[in-house]
Design a protein around this motif. Sequence first.
Motif, mmCIF file in Angstrom:
data_model
loop_
_atom_site.group_PDB
_atom_site.id
_atom_site.type_symbol
_atom_site.label_atom_id
_atom_site.label_comp_id
_atom_site.label_asym_id
_atom_site.label_seq_id
_atom_site.Cartn_x
_atom_site.Cartn_y
_atom_site.Cartn_z
ATOM 1 N N ILE A 1 12.053 20.752 -19.985
ATOM 2 C CA ILE A 1 12.018 19.297 -19.739
ATOM 3 C C ILE A 1 12.177 19.422 -17.956
ATOM 4 N N LEU A 2 12.959 20.325 -17.561
ATOM 5 C CA LEU A 2 13.530 20.116 -16.010
ATOM 6 C C LEU A 2 12.480 20.817 -15.229
ATOM 7 N N MET A 3 11.563 22.069 -15.983
ATOM 8 C CA MET A 3 10.523 22.666 -15.223
ATOM 9 C C MET A 3 9.675 21.674 -14.655
ATOM 10 N N VAL A 4 9.177 20.813 -15.607
ATOM 11 C CA VAL A 4 8.097 19.756 -15.375
ATOM 12 C C VAL A 4 8.406 19.136 -14.057
ATOM 13 N N MET A 5 9.632 18.556 -13.752
ATOM 14 C CA MET A 5 9.967 18.098 -12.534
ATOM 15 C C MET A 5 10.291 18.858 -11.480
ATOM 16 N N LEU A 6 10.880 20.164 -11.556
ATOM 17 C CA LEU A 6 10.962 21.100 -10.653
ATOM 18 C C LEU A 6 9.629 21.859 -10.207
ATOM 19 N N SER A 7 8.818 21.883 -10.883
ATOM 20 C CA SER A 7 7.366 22.597 -10.519
ATOM 21 C C SER A 7 6.816 21.414 -9.445
ATOM 22 N N MET A 8 6.957 20.047 -9.520
ATOM 23 C CA MET A 8 6.641 19.250 -8.556
ATOM 24 C C MET A 8 7.378 19.074 -7.300
ATOM 25 N N THR A 9 8.515 19.477 -7.287
ATOM 26 C CA THR A 9 9.432 19.135 -6.215
ATOM 27 C C THR A 9 10.118 20.207 -5.554
ATOM 28 N N LEU A 10 10.167 21.409 -6.048
ATOM 29 C CA LEU A 10 10.720 22.647 -5.398
ATOM 30 C C LEU A 10 9.868 23.139 -4.166
ATOM 31 N N PRO A 11 10.361 23.624 -3.137
ATOM 32 C CA PRO A 11 9.461 24.243 -2.169
ATOM 33 C C PRO A 11 8.644 25.474 -2.849
ATOM 34 N N ALA A 12 7.680 25.951 -2.140
ATOM 35 C CA ALA A 12 6.945 26.715 -2.695
ATOM 36 C C ALA A 12 7.459 28.141 -3.200
ATOM 37 N N ARG A 13 8.090 28.719 -2.243
ATOM 38 C CA ARG A 13 8.672 29.937 -2.409
ATOM 39 C C ARG A 13 9.489 29.976 -3.550
ATOM 40 N N VAL A 14 10.432 29.050 -3.806
ATOM 41 C CA VAL A 14 11.473 28.912 -4.809
ATOM 42 C C VAL A 14 10.647 28.445 -6.021
ATOM 43 N N ASN A 15 9.886 27.345 -5.924
ATOM 44 C CA ASN A 15 9.127 27.153 -6.977
ATOM 45 C C ASN A 15 8.347 28.456 -7.803
ATOM 46 N N ARG A 16 7.636 29.181 -7.048
ATOM 47 C CA ARG A 16 6.989 30.429 -7.550
ATOM 48 C C ARG A 16 7.922 31.184 -8.178
ATOM 49 N N ALA A 17 9.239 31.539 -7.553
ATOM 50 C CA ALA A 17 9.951 32.533 -8.166
ATOM 51 C C ALA A 17 10.591 31.918 -9.560
ATOM 52 N N THR A 18 10.980 30.524 -9.409
ATOM 53 C CA THR A 18 11.593 30.081 -10.595
ATOM 54 C C THR A 18 10.632 29.893 -11.722
ATOM 55 N N ASN A 19 9.429 29.615 -11.520
ATOM 56 C CA ASN A 19 8.301 29.688 -12.719
ATOM 57 C C ASN A 19 8.059 31.123 -13.282
ATOM 58 N N LEU A 20 8.180 31.924 -12.493
ATOM 59 C CA LEU A 20 8.003 33.354 -12.878
ATOM 60 C C LEU A 20 9.200 33.725 -13.840
#
Length: 262
Positions: A176-195
Amino acid sequence: MSKRIESYPRVRVSGGGHGVVSQAGGVLLVETARRTGPAFGLSAALAPWRKPRAVHDPGKILLDVALARPDRRERPNPCLCTPKPATTPADGPPLSKEEPMTIRTKTPSLLDNPPIPVQAKLAAAWTSFMFLYIYVDYFHLYKPGVVDEIRAGVVFEFDISPTLLTIFIASVAIPILMVMLSMTLPARVNRATNLVVASLYIPFSMFNAVGESWDWASFYGLSIGIEVLLLAFILRSAWTWPRTPAVPAGPATTDLRQDLGQ
């Protein structure tokens, strides 16, 4: 004979062509109208309709259009097609009149396909994963004996306790949090978190089929298969995140950095 008259084209007169009267006569008419006064009269009459920043003289334009009429037969008409005369009896009788030819082309209207940001793709994939994740657990309650085990205080062979329920709520809260974090996190942190998160949830999703009989293989195979496909899409989208080429540091950027540092 050739002579250039102000802004008009050079007059060329030759005995072998068809443009002698149209070219030479047209320029003579223009010069006659210019010197006798009709051109100035047209300009004065059309002055109220002339815009302040207009470059071309409306009187001269109207005069050129009027004097271009004698030359109409000398110029090809783009709307008419003049067929070639027949050269052999098999081609049929020659056509002397100009026949209009209409060409209709049907251009298909293409649907617009704007590019989708990577953040939107990731958020949509996590949303789909979350819906499927909840409904798989919900339909799992329809299995015979599952409700009886819950009443007895057992879930997946684990005793129901605050620790177990905390683990369950955390496993649901992360997607659930990944839906919001995928739209708000910076690109570098967003990519690493999703991986990282998508990689961890692949074995976690497969854990639901552990210990189940082959009678339920279709249910768990379809649900887990779709979940793994969504997680694989998330991994691919995050791994192939578009990169912006770095701008090499030049004199201008170096001076700008020095100014910002001061």
